[in-house]
Scaffold this motif. Structure first.
Motif, PDB file in Angstrom:
ATOM      1  N   ALA A 288       0.813  -1.211   0.000  1.00 56.61           N
ATOM      2  CA  ALA A 288       0.000   0.000   0.000  1.00 56.61           C
ATOM      3  C   ALA A 288       0.849   1.265   0.000  1.00 56.61           C
ATOM      4  CB  ALA A 288      -0.932  -0.002   1.204  1.00 56.61           C
ATOM      5  N   GLU A 381      -7.547  -0.363  -5.641  1.00 55.07           N
ATOM      6  CA  GLU A 381      -7.495  -1.496  -4.713  1.00 55.07           C
ATOM      7  C   GLU A 381      -8.209  -2.710  -5.299  1.00 55.07           C
ATOM      8  OE1 GLU A 381      -7.384   0.775  -0.359  1.00 55.07           O
ATOM      9  OE2 GLU A 381      -9.309   0.281  -1.294  1.00 55.07           O
ATOM     10  N   GLU A 385      -6.469  -6.224  -6.578  1.00 56.48           N
ATOM     11  CA  GLU A 385      -6.931  -7.499  -6.013  1.00 56.48           C
ATOM     12  C   GLU A 385      -7.368  -8.458  -7.125  1.00 56.48           C
ATOM     13  OE1 GLU A 385      -7.688  -9.371  -2.112  1.00 56.48           O
ATOM     14  OE2 GLU A 385      -6.748  -7.497  -2.713  1.00 56.48           O
ATOM     15  N   SER A 396      -1.609  -7.921  -2.097  1.00 56.29           N
ATOM     16  CA  SER A 396      -2.841  -7.171  -1.871  1.00 56.29           C
ATOM     17  C   SER A 396      -2.503  -5.811  -1.291  1.00 56.29           C
ATOM     18  CB  SER A 396      -3.758  -7.942  -0.915  1.00 56.29           C
ATOM     19  OG  SER A 396      -4.916  -7.197  -0.605  1.00 56.29           O
ATOM     20  N   LEU A 397      -3.407  -4.873  -1.500  1.00 53.66           N
ATOM     21  CA  LEU A 397      -3.276  -3.551  -0.874  1.00 53.66           C
ATOM     22  C   LEU A 397      -3.997  -3.524   0.461  1.00 53.66           C
ATOM     23  CD1 LEU A 397      -3.705  -1.205  -3.987  1.00 53.66           C
ATOM     24  CD2 LEU A 397      -1.608  -2.104  -2.960  1.00 53.66           C
ATOM     25  N   ILE A 399      -7.049  -5.241   1.275  1.00 57.50           N
ATOM     26  CA  ILE A 399      -8.519  -5.207   1.271  1.00 57.50           C
ATOM     27  C   ILE A 399      -9.161  -6.586   1.303  1.00 57.50           C
ATOM     28  CG2 ILE A 399      -8.457  -3.048  -0.041  1.00 57.50           C
ATOM     29  CD1 ILE A 399      -9.508  -4.746  -2.452  1.00 57.50           C
TER      30      ILE A 399
END
Length: 450
Positions: A288, A381, A385, A396-397, A399
Motif C-alpha cells: 500500500a 485497490e 486485487e 494485496s493492498l 482489502i
C-alpha cells in the motif's frame, strides 16, 4: 489397464484436471472448517474455508484471515499440504505414487500428464513426472535447509524447522502463504540477504516451469535448449531486469519503502520486489506504500505471470513473448514470425491471442462486478486485487479481509480460473464431440485493421 478414450464414455483430459482441482479444494474446505483447524476452536465457516482452500490449492496466497495467528498447527499443516498438492498437481502426485508402487501407467494417464504439463506429445511424460517430483523435493529441501539457518536461531529448533519447511514449499510453489503473523509476510527480513535470495531463488525456479528445469538439467547449455526453454528464459530475464530498474527508479526516494535504507538494503528489497509480482505473493515492502507507478507496474507483472507448466498463473511469459514477436514481424513487414532461427506456427500465435483476449475479458468482467459489490473500496485497490487473484499472486493492498461474501466468492472463482488457465477451462467446457478437420476452405477476404 484398458481405458476407453471415447469422449462419450470418458472425461476429457482438461475435464479430469478441472475436477481433480475441485476435489482437492473441496477436501481442503471440509478440513479447514473443522474446529481443530483454528486457534480459537471455532469453525472458520464455509466461505472463509473455501476461500483459503482455493487460495492454497491454486497457489495464490490471498487470505481473508491471518494465516499465522488464526489457524492452528493442524490448520497450517493442511494449508501446507494443499499448497504442495496444488503446486505439483494431483495427477503428478497420483502418477508418482503409481510409479513408486511399480504399477503400469496406461495410455489415458499419459495423455492426462501430457495435458497437465502442457507437453506436445505423450513421449517422455512419465520420465518428466519423475524429474518433476524429484526436483521439487530437492529444491524445497535445499530451501528449507538454508532458511533454517535463519529461523532456528530466532524461533528454536522445532518452530524454526517448521517455518523453514512451510516458507520453502510456499515459495517454490509460488504460493505466497506465510505464517509470520499479523500480515507481516517477510517485511521483517527486508534487509536480510539469506532469506531474500533463498526465497527469490525458489520463486524463480518454481516459476520457470518443470519442462524448462528438466531441459536445463539435461543440456546445461543455452544453444542446445528447446525453443520453448529459450523463449521462457529470455522473456523471464527481460522482465526481471526491466522490473528491477523501474522499481528502483520509482521507489528510490520513497521514504515509506526504501527511501531511508542503505544502498545494499535498497538493492535487496528491489530485487525481491522485481520477482514477487510474478505470482509469488510474498512481500518485504508494504504494498500500500508503493508509489502509483510501482503499483501499476506490479499489476502488469501480475497479469503476465510466470511460465507454462509451472505453478504460476497469469497469461504466461511465452504468450507475451509471442505477442512481442508478432508485433515485431508486423513492424518489419514480414509474414513469418521467427525466433531463434525457427518459424512459429500460426496456430500457436492464434492460441496466444486467444489466451490474452479471454484472460483480459475475464479480468475486466470480474473487476466490473467487484466495483459494484465492493462499493466502499477504491478503484485501484479492487483492480489490484482482481489481477492478483487472476495471476495467482497473492499480493494485496490490504482489502482481502474487507471483501463482502459475494466478493470473496468472486475472487475464489478468479483464483481457480487463473490457476488452471483460460484454455483448460474452455476445453473442459467445450463440446466433447470429436474434433473435425476443416474440409472446406473459403476464399480469402480483406478486413481493414488499425
Amino acid at each position: 489397464m484398458n481405458v476407453s478414450l471415447n469422449p462419450n464414455k470418458a472425461l476429457k483430459p482438461a475435464q479430469v484436471i478441472v475436477f481433480s482441482f475441485l476435489s482437492v479444494i473441496a477436501i481442503g474446505t471440509v478440513l479447514l472448517m473443522l474446529p481443530m483447524s483454528t486457534v480459537n476452536g471455532n469453525s472458520a465457516g464455509f466461505v472463509n474455508s473455501l476461500f483459503t482452500s482455493t487460495s492454497a490449492v491454486c497457489v495464490t496466497g490471498l487470505v481473508v484471515v491471518d494465516t499465522g495467528t488464526y489457524w492452528s498447527v493442524f490448520g497450517k499443516t493442511i494449508i501446507l499440504l494443499l499448497i504442495q498438492v496444488g503446486g505439483l498437481g494431483l495427477m503428478t502426485l497420483t502418477t508418482t505414487v503409481a510409479i513408486l508402487l511399480g504399477k503400469k501407467i496406461g495410455l489415458r494417464n499419459r495423455i492426462l500428464m501430457q495435458e497437465a504439463f502442457n507437453q506436445f506429445s505423450i513421449a517422455g511424460v512419465i520420465r518428466l513426472t519423475k524429474y518433476v517430483f524429484i526436483s521439487t523435493m530437492v529444491f524445497e529441501s535445499l530451501g528449507a535447509l538454508l532458511l533454517s539457518f535463519r529461523f532456528i536461531p530466532q524461533m528454536g529448533i522445532k518452530n524454526g524447522i517448521y517455518y523453514a519447511i512451510f516458507h520453502s514449499v510456499s515459495a517454490f510453489c509460488n504460493a505466497g502463504f506465510d505464517i509470520m503473523g499479523n500480515g507481516a509476510s517477510l517485511t521483517g527480513y527486508v534487509g536480510d540477504p539469506l532469506v531474500n535470495f533463498v526465497i527469490i531463488g525458489l520463486i524463480i525456479t518454481g516459476g520457470l516451469g518443470f519442462a524448462v528445469m528438466v531441459d536445463l538439467f539435461r543440456t546445461q547449455k543455452f544453444s542446445k535448449l528447446t525453443l520453448h526453454s529459450k523463449l521462457v528464459l529470455k522473456i523471464t530475464g527481460v522482465l526481471l531486469g526491466v522490473a528491477f530498474v523501474l522499481f528502483f527508479i520509482f521507489e528510490y526516494n520513497n521514504p515509506a519503502t526504501i527511501g531511508n535504507m542503505p544502498i545494499f538494503e535498497k538493492l535487496t528489497a528491489i530485487s525481491f520486489q522485481a520477482v514477487t509480482p510474478r505470482t509469488a505473493g510474498f512481500n518485504t515492502l508494504d504494498m500500500a506504500s508503493l508509489t502509483t507507478p510501482s503499483k501499476v507496474l506490479t499489476m502488469l507483472l501480475m497479469f503476465i505471470g510466470g511460465s507454462p507448466g509451472s505453478t504460476a498463473g497469469g497469461v504466461k511469459t511465452t504468450t507475451i513473448g509471442l505477442m512481442f514477436l508478432t508485433i515485431l514481424a508486423v513492424a518489419r513487414g514480414v509474414d513469418d514470425i521467427e525466433f531463434s532461427k525457427r518459424r512459429i506456427s500460426k496456430g500457436t500465435i492464434n492460441k496466444a491471442l486467444a489466451v490474452i483476449f479471454v484472460s483480459a475479458a475475464v479480468v475486466f468482467v470480474m473487476f466490473l462486478l467487484l466495483t459494484y459489490t465492493e462499493t466502499g473500496l477504491a478503484f485501484e485497490e479492487i483492480l489490484f486485487e482482481t489481477l492478483s487473484a487472476f495471476g495467482t499472486v497473492g499480493l494485496s493492498l490490504g482489502i482481502t479481509a474487507e471483501l463482502s461474501t459475494v466478493g470473496r466468492l468472486m475472487i475464489t472463482i478468479l483464483m481457480f480460473f487463473g490457476r488452471l488457465g483460460p484454455l483448460t477451462i474452455v476445453l473442459a467446457l467445450s463440446h466433447p464431440g470429436h474434433i473435425k478437420k476443416q474440409l472446406i476452405r473459403y476464399p480469402e477476404g480483406k478486413i481493414i485493421v488499425g
